[in-house]
Write a protein that holds these residues in place. Structure first.
Motif, short mmCIF file in Angstrom:
data_model
loop_
_atom_site.label_atom_id
_atom_site.label_comp_id
_atom_site.label_asym_id
_atom_site.label_seq_id
_atom_site.Cartn_x
_atom_site.Cartn_y
_atom_site.Cartn_z
N VAL A 119 78.43 35.23 31.85
CA VAL A 119 77.53 36.06 32.49
C VAL A 119 78.04 37.05 33.71
N ASP A 120 79.08 36.46 34.32
CA ASP A 120 79.56 37.28 35.38
C ASP A 120 80.68 38.27 34.66
N GLU A 121 81.42 37.78 33.65
CA GLU A 121 82.54 38.55 33.20
C GLU A 121 82.03 39.71 32.07
N ILE A 122 80.99 39.25 31.34
CA ILE A 122 80.51 40.05 30.27
C ILE A 122 79.23 40.53 30.63
N GLY A 123 78.20 39.83 30.92
CA GLY A 123 77.04 40.27 31.26
C GLY A 123 76.04 39.72 30.34
N LEU A 124 74.73 39.40 30.79
CA LEU A 124 73.67 38.57 30.29
C LEU A 124 73.33 39.81 29.30
N ASP A 125 72.93 39.13 28.24
CA ASP A 125 72.28 39.87 26.95
C ASP A 125 73.42 40.86 26.28
N LYS A 126 74.63 40.61 26.75
CA LYS A 126 75.61 41.35 26.07
C LYS A 126 76.14 40.82 24.78
N LYS A 127 76.73 41.85 23.80
CA LYS A 127 77.17 41.17 22.59
C LYS A 127 78.65 41.53 22.58
N VAL A 128 79.59 40.46 22.26
CA VAL A 128 81.11 40.94 22.20
C VAL A 128 81.77 40.33 20.97
N PRO A 129 82.61 41.20 20.43
CA PRO A 129 83.32 40.96 19.23
C PRO A 129 84.28 39.81 19.48
N ILE A 130 84.45 38.88 18.63
CA ILE A 130 85.33 37.51 18.86
C ILE A 130 86.69 38.09 19.19
N LEU A 131 87.30 39.09 18.52
CA LEU A 131 88.67 39.38 18.74
C LEU A 131 88.70 40.12 20.36
N GLN A 132 87.68 40.78 20.77
CA GLN A 132 87.62 41.26 22.08
C GLN A 132 87.58 39.94 23.48
N LEU A 133 86.86 39.04 22.92
CA LEU A 133 86.59 37.81 23.80
C LEU A 133 88.13 36.88 23.83
#
Ligand code: FAD
Ligand code: UDP
Length: 383
Positions: A119-133
């Motif tokens: 939540v701190d690093e990406i943000g609540l309710d955000k979607k992130v592709p696995i390769l970016q993670l």
């Protein structure tokens, strides 16, 4: 009057056929299969369950114009797709991987810590592709990304494509991002419905027009011949347009070699029980040779005495032996495809459209949208 010849009665061919017919043109639609619908074809089996012989298809879109257009040919049933991943024998977790999945696989205190970091690093309710993670600047996020990659993406992708996630175009992994939320629907699009009487019925209705002549069970390539810059159809020079939604390498008689595709093998099983599994689709992300099991009666039919499932096995495409389902989106293949694209551009009345002819991994809604756009482009060019 100018004739429009359309090869393929899937979503792409049917959409553009309808638009041309409504604009007053005479249209011929040819498909080598005995049925319309392309890969979205569905039919009722002997137990009265709507099955999809070419694999599970769920309609979802954010394009209102596509939804409005299709709504002229079907009523809809609300359906929100949910998928589970079998990550261990006894563990089924939601995919896209979300905060619920996290808490199901990690001890509570560790899950809470990771949740906070996400939540701190990406943000609540955000979607992130696995390769970016996996490439995130925060080491703990990267570690979590490696865990999800290992349990959800790596093995499934190797089975499905024969390539690692990072070898494929980003559009593949971006389809199923990781959710920093408890959202457990497979899609988050605004319009998520299934056609009430199935996709075949919808497409039949699209093609039901006095100016559309439908020819099924005919390979169009038997009628088409190409000279340097002219198209012949049925032995005569084609003065109208040819809209081609089949494999472009086949159209050009494989002059630059066979384009690579991924094929599938489906194993259908019927069980004398109302339910087989806890979700419409279960992805096997760490085990088994099949990639997923879909249970058709969970799509829209109410539960019945029997249920039908399909196990999906991905296979290399072999010309003449199996069906080309997925273009394989890697750089080398796009370059290979470009040679055909350039060849096609020599014919002023040839238009390539759809998943196969455009060699693009697209959903049904994009197939419809692209067909609508091509229709507009052709009309504008003629004005
Ligand atoms: P197709 O459906 O492939 O139609 C092409 C047609 O052309 C075929 O009927 C073929 O027989 C015909 N043809 C080809 N060559 C010739 C020839 N020489 N002569 C005559 N006829 C010819 N999309 C979603 O939106 N949601 C999903 O859940 C979804 N799931 C999918 C699951 C699987 C397993 C697959 C493979 C695809 C899925 N899709 C899904 C994608 C969807 O199938 C495509 O976006 C859509 O069907 C593309 O339509 P099309 O008309 O371009 O191609
Ligand atoms: N994918 C994965 N694990 C999953 C779901 C998807 O690795 O549990 C990857 C896989 O490479 C797959 C791609 O994401 O081909 C796109 O998934 P989607 O469900 O959209 O595939 P489709 O329904 O188009 O076959």
């Amino acid at each position: 009057m100018e004739k429009i010849i359309i090869v393929g009665a899937g979503f792409s061919g049917a959409t553009i056929a309808r638009l041309f017919a409504e604009s007053g043109k005479e249209v011929i639609v040819i498909d080598k299969r005995e049925n319309v619908g392309g890969n979205a074809y569905d039919c009722w089996n002997k137990n009265n369950i709507l099955v999809q012989p070419y694999g599970p298809h769920i309609f979802h879109t954010n394009f209102k114009q596509v939804f409005d257009f299709l709504s002229k040919f079907t009523e809809w049933e609300k359906y929100e797709h949910r998928v589970l991943a079998a990550v261990r024998k006894d563990k089924l977790v939601p995919v896209p991987f979300n905060l619920t999945s996290l808490f199901m696989l990690y001890p509570k205190d560790k899950a809470e810590r990771i949740e906070k970091i996400l939540v701190d690093e990406i943000g609540l309710d955000k979607k992130v592709p696995i390769l970016q993670l996996k490439k995130h600047e925060n080491a703990e996020v990267r570690k979590f990304g490696d865990f999800v990659y290992k349990h959800i993406f790596y093995i499934y992708t190797m089975k499905q494509w024969g390539f690692k996630p990072e070898q494929l175009g980003s559009e593949v992994m971006n389809r199923v991002p990781v959710y920093v939320s408890k959202e457990d629907r497979y899609f988050t699009d605004e319009f998520q419905f299934m056609p009430k009487n199935g996709f075949t019925e919808l497409i039949k209705n699209m093609l039901c027009h006095p100016r559309i002549k439908l020819k099924l069970g005919e390979d169009a390539n038997r009628e088409i011949s190409l000279t340097e810059d002219k198209i012949y159809f049925g032995g005569k020079e084609l003065e109208g347009k040819l809209i081609y939604t089949g494999c472009v390498d086949e159209l050009f008689d494989y002059k630059f070699g066979v384009l690579p595709y991924r094929s599938l093998k489906f194993k259908f099983e019927t069980y004398k029980q109302p339910s087989y599994q806890n979700a419409a689709v279960v992805n096997y992300t760490t085990s088994h040779k099949y990639t997923r099991i879909s249970e058709f009666s969970k799509f829209t039919c109410p539960p019945q005495e029997n249920t039908v499932i399909v196990k999906e096995y991905a296979k290399p495409f072999k010309r003449g032996k199996n069906i080309p389902y997925y273009p394989i989106p890697i750089e080398k293949n796009h370059l290979h495809y470009q040679k055909y694209r350039e060849e096609a551009s020599k014919y002023k009345n040839l238009y390539l459209l759809g998943r196969l002819a455009n060699y693009k991994y697209i959903n049904m809604d994009v197939a419809v949208k692209n067909a609508m756009e091509l229709f507009d482009e052709i009309n504008q060019a003629e004005e």
